[in-house]
Design a protein around this motif. Sequence first.
Motif, PDB file in Angstrom:
ATOM      1  N   CYS A  85       0.758  -1.066  -0.121  1.00  0.00           N
ATOM      2  CA  CYS A  85       0.172   0.015  -0.061  1.00  0.00           C
ATOM      3  C   CYS A  85       1.032   1.259  -0.130  1.00  0.00           C
ATOM      4  CB  CYS A  85      -1.046  -0.068   1.264  1.00  0.00           C
ATOM      5  SG  CYS A  85      -2.112   1.255   1.083  1.00  0.00           S
ATOM      6  N   ALA A  86       1.753   1.117   0.798  1.00  0.00           N
ATOM      7  CA  ALA A  86       2.878   2.525   1.033  1.00  0.00           C
ATOM      8  C   ALA A  86       3.550   2.707  -0.270  1.00  0.00           C
ATOM      9  CB  ALA A  86       3.689   2.373   2.148  1.00  0.00           C
ATOM     10  N   VAL A  87       4.036   1.493  -0.973  1.00  0.00           N
ATOM     11  CA  VAL A  87       4.798   1.947  -2.291  1.00  0.00           C
ATOM     12  C   VAL A  87       3.945   2.487  -3.385  1.00  0.00           C
ATOM     13  CG1 VAL A  87       5.793   0.582  -4.120  1.00  0.00           C
ATOM     14  CG2 VAL A  87       6.642   0.120  -1.673  1.00  0.00           C
ATOM     15  N   ALA A  88       2.774   1.927  -3.371  1.00  0.00           N
ATOM     16  CA  ALA A  88       1.602   2.293  -4.189  1.00  0.00           C
ATOM     17  C   ALA A  88       1.400   3.783  -4.133  1.00  0.00           C
ATOM     18  CB  ALA A  88       0.383   1.590  -4.470  1.00  0.00           C
ATOM     19  N   LEU A  89       1.094   4.075  -2.722  1.00  0.00           N
ATOM     20  CA  LEU A  89       0.652   5.705  -2.535  1.00  0.00           C
ATOM     21  C   LEU A  89       1.777   6.651  -2.757  1.00  0.00           C
ATOM     22  CD1 LEU A  89      -1.249   4.873   0.692  1.00  0.00           C
ATOM     23  CD2 LEU A  89      -1.943   5.633  -1.357  1.00  0.00           C
ATOM     24  N   SER A  90       3.177   6.255  -2.359  1.00  0.00           N
ATOM     25  CA  SER A  90       4.130   6.838  -2.598  1.00  0.00           C
ATOM     26  C   SER A  90       4.727   7.068  -4.071  1.00  0.00           C
ATOM     27  CB  SER A  90       5.441   6.303  -1.994  1.00  0.00           C
ATOM     28  OG  SER A  90       6.824   7.083  -1.942  1.00  0.00           O
ATOM     29  N   ALA A  91       4.500   6.082  -4.713  1.00  0.00           N
ATOM     30  CA  ALA A  91       4.835   6.302  -6.388  1.00  0.00           C
ATOM     31  C   ALA A  91       3.492   7.108  -6.984  1.00  0.00           C
ATOM     32  CB  ALA A  91       4.582   4.734  -7.005  1.00  0.00           C
ATOM     33  N   ALA A  92       2.624   7.090  -6.315  1.00  0.00           N
ATOM     34  CA  ALA A  92       1.359   8.081  -6.862  1.00  0.00           C
ATOM     35  C   ALA A  92       1.719   9.534  -6.401  1.00  0.00           C
ATOM     36  CB  ALA A  92       0.093   7.577  -6.479  1.00  0.00           C
ATOM     37  N   ALA A 149      11.472  -2.952  -0.849  1.00  0.00           N
ATOM     38  CA  ALA A 149      10.516  -1.827  -0.769  1.00  0.00           C
ATOM     39  C   ALA A 149      10.678  -0.995   0.393  1.00  0.00           C
ATOM     40  CB  ALA A 149       9.273  -2.604  -0.063  1.00  0.00           C
ATOM     41  N   LEU A 150      11.676  -1.156   1.482  1.00  0.00           N
ATOM     42  CA  LEU A 150      12.136  -0.029   2.326  1.00  0.00           C
ATOM     43  C   LEU A 150      13.084   0.703   1.503  1.00  0.00           C
ATOM     44  CD1 LEU A 150      12.756  -2.172   5.402  1.00  0.00           C
ATOM     45  CD2 LEU A 150      10.724  -0.693   5.046  1.00  0.00           C
ATOM     46  N   ALA A 151      13.855   0.564   0.456  1.00  0.00           N
ATOM     47  CA  ALA A 151      14.746   1.179  -0.078  1.00  0.00           C
ATOM     48  C   ALA A 151      13.856   2.060  -1.031  1.00  0.00           C
ATOM     49  CB  ALA A 151      15.678   0.402  -0.746  1.00  0.00           C
ATOM     50  N   LYS A 152      12.860   1.533  -1.769  1.00  0.00           N
ATOM     51  CA  LYS A 152      12.136   2.239  -2.734  1.00  0.00           C
ATOM     52  C   LYS A 152      11.371   3.501  -1.933  1.00  0.00           C
ATOM     53  CE  LYS A 152      10.005   2.650  -6.640  1.00  0.00           C
ATOM     54  NZ  LYS A 152      10.700   2.710  -8.148  1.00  0.00           N
ATOM     55  N   LEU A 153      10.725   3.287  -0.703  1.00  0.00           N
ATOM     56  CA  LEU A 153      10.028   4.184   0.214  1.00  0.00           C
ATOM     57  C   LEU A 153      10.975   5.417   0.609  1.00  0.00           C
ATOM     58  CD1 LEU A 153       7.707   1.779   2.183  1.00  0.00           C
ATOM     59  CD2 LEU A 153       6.773   3.402   0.319  1.00  0.00           C
ATOM     60  N   ALA A 154      12.153   4.800   1.116  1.00  0.00           N
ATOM     61  CA  ALA A 154      13.140   5.815   1.439  1.00  0.00           C
ATOM     62  C   ALA A 154      13.569   6.703   0.473  1.00  0.00           C
ATOM     63  CB  ALA A 154      14.327   5.088   2.271  1.00  0.00           C
ATOM     64  N   GLY A 155      13.714   6.212  -0.703  1.00  0.00           N
ATOM     65  CA  GLY A 155      14.154   6.980  -1.909  1.00  0.00           C
ATOM     66  C   GLY A 155      13.048   7.896  -2.502  1.00  0.00           C
ATOM     67  N   GLN A 156      11.759   7.701  -2.197  1.00  0.00           N
ATOM     68  CA  GLN A 156      10.679   8.479  -2.589  1.00  0.00           C
ATOM     69  C   GLN A 156      10.283   9.445  -1.235  1.00  0.00           C
ATOM     70  OE1 GLN A 156       7.887   5.545  -3.547  1.00  0.00           O
ATOM     71  NE2 GLN A 156       8.438   5.629  -5.824  1.00  0.00           N
ATOM     72  N   GLY A 157      11.114   9.262  -0.260  1.00  0.00           N
ATOM     73  CA  GLY A 157      11.042  10.468   0.934  1.00  0.00           C
ATOM     74  C   GLY A 157       9.836   9.981   1.799  1.00  0.00           C
ATOM     75  N   SER A 158       9.614   8.653   1.929  1.00  0.00           N
ATOM     76  CA  SER A 158       8.627   8.309   2.951  1.00  0.00           C
ATOM     77  C   SER A 158       9.235   8.004   4.227  1.00  0.00           C
ATOM     78  CB  SER A 158       7.742   7.052   2.495  1.00  0.00           C
ATOM     79  OG  SER A 158       6.870   7.368   1.026  1.00  0.00           O
ATOM     80  N   GLN A 159       8.469   8.194   5.432  1.00  0.00           N
ATOM     81  CA  GLN A 159       9.130   8.027   6.553  1.00  0.00           C
ATOM     82  C   GLN A 159       8.845   6.763   6.901  1.00  0.00           C
ATOM     83  OE1 GLN A 159       8.533  11.272   9.353  1.00  0.00           O
ATOM     84  NE2 GLN A 159       7.581  12.298   8.087  1.00  0.00           N
ATOM     85  N   ILE A 160       9.472   5.882   7.899  1.00  0.00           N
ATOM     86  CA  ILE A 160       9.334   4.710   8.229  1.00  0.00           C
ATOM     87  C   ILE A 160       9.879   4.655   9.647  1.00  0.00           C
ATOM     88  CG2 ILE A 160       9.841   2.122   8.158  1.00  0.00           C
ATOM     89  CD1 ILE A 160      10.434   2.770   5.117  1.00  0.00           C
ATOM     90  N   ARG A 161       8.657   4.302  10.657  1.00  0.00           N
ATOM     91  CA  ARG A 161       9.223   4.468  12.060  1.00  0.00           C
ATOM     92  C   ARG A 161       8.795   3.124  12.633  1.00  0.00           C
ATOM     93  NH1 ARG A 161       5.677  10.188  13.150  1.00  0.00           N
ATOM     94  NH2 ARG A 161       6.776  11.596  11.522  1.00  0.00           N
ATOM     95  N   PHE A 162       9.913   2.584  13.016  1.00  0.00           N
ATOM     96  CA  PHE A 162       9.835   1.131  13.780  1.00  0.00           C
ATOM     97  C   PHE A 162       9.573   1.527  15.258  1.00  0.00           C
ATOM     98  CE2 PHE A 162      12.449   0.153   9.939  1.00  0.00           C
ATOM     99  CZ  PHE A 162      11.644  -0.910   9.133  1.00  0.00           C
ATOM    100  N   GLY A 163       9.156   0.505  15.893  1.00  0.00           N
ATOM    101  CA  GLY A 163       9.116   0.633  17.481  1.00  0.00           C
ATOM    102  C   GLY A 163       7.713   1.305  17.487  1.00  0.00           C
ATOM    103  N   SER A 164       6.981   1.705  16.622  1.00  0.00           N
ATOM    104  CA  SER A 164       5.895   2.456  16.897  1.00  0.00           C
ATOM    105  C   SER A 164       4.594   1.571  16.987  1.00  0.00           C
ATOM    106  CB  SER A 164       5.755   3.284  15.782  1.00  0.00           C
ATOM    107  OG  SER A 164       6.704   4.153  15.851  1.00  0.00           O
TER     108      SER A 164
END
Length: 421
Positions: free
Chosen positions: A17-24, A208-223
């Motif tokens: 879901c996040a990858v699709a939204l970020s790509a859009a 997928a994590l690399a793709k999201l990071a490259g598109q500027g999405s934030q990933i918050r672990f331990g949340s």
Amino acid sequence: MSGTVHVIGAGLAGLACAVALSAAGRDVVVYEAAGHAGGRCRSFRDSTLDRVIDNGNHLVMRGNTALLRYLDTIGARGHLAGGEAVFPFLDLGDGSRWTVRPSAGPLPWWTMVPERRVPGTRPTDYLGGLRLARAGKRETVADCLADRPQIFSRLWEPLAVAALNTSAEEGAARLLWPVLSRTFLRGASYCRPFVARDGLSETFVAPALAKLAGQGSQIRFGSRLKAIGRAGDRIHTLGFAQQDVALGDDDSVVLAVPNTAAHQLLEDLVPAFPHRAIVNAHFRLESPIALPGNSPFLGVVGGTAQWLFVRHDVVSVTVSAADSLAAHPNDEIARILWRDVAAALGRDRTTIPPVRIINEHRATIAQTPAVAGRRPPPETALANLFLAGDWTDTGIPATIEGAVQSGHTAAKMLLSMRKPV
């Protein structure tokens, strides 16, 4: 709308879901309770085996279009390893071996060739699979297919248990139909099997994590999400263990967590489903091993083990619908499963090699007719909340294909604004 989308959960549903939204072009923040992504689809280095192993074994087929589209988006399809559409089996009861070999195209001429079908079956036996297309809402796989014992025990039942993680006597027949119609009934090219060459994390998660990071999405672990604050028909606050996150007027939420967690957060919107266990055992041998025909997997009937997978010197065993087996201590599970592996590979059954048992008590929802009829859609009564996860109403079983499809569907609905946000 251009607000932030808050994706709760970094399993495959949330990542897709996040990858699709970020790509859009949407602003995305992904929250994950654990310190890693992937959920039940991940790899890790095991200290006992001194090898990277997968949390579970997953067989990908060419007909898994949502999963392959996801891999293409994150640039990871090349991480899959596969070959021809051949499915080797072994019956531990009588030692017989056979290989199911679908033919090219939708015409199943392969059933006319004895060497390509299950021993002791006739071409007309395979027509029974078409009954699944007409199955009623309350019918199980056994209701539809158990009248031909030979093909049932050696083909339909193994496929059903693997796809539904529920016994054939309980599993919803209507959920097995899309599996067959998207793969075997479309010919060899659509049921070509693939496995993750270097591990689940390397294939499905890290890219997928690399793709999201490259598109500027934030990933918050331990949340870990503890509470959802509502006002009218909207979510206005996400309460995490560390802090509350206030949502803007244009913000949306995709809840992509397991069914149990989703129910705890939204008891009035998400039903609580029973679950079924999956047990995986990983044995490290003294040297690399190859299965017959150099296949990366082997279907097993007549014992406790159901599927064997090989990667270098590690043999992994998967048992689905494994509630009974999961109740045993790990050393007993190892003894039971090694007995089957030793028989399949011609090894000494009394000498158990180093082993790691992974027992997923809540691997998937129980995919019975009763549960299948209650799976919720991605849309909810809250205007800015969508659901994703293999347990939602995807129309297909709760598999990694279903998880990815659910993430894509939630993203598509949000982007198309089929409901006001």
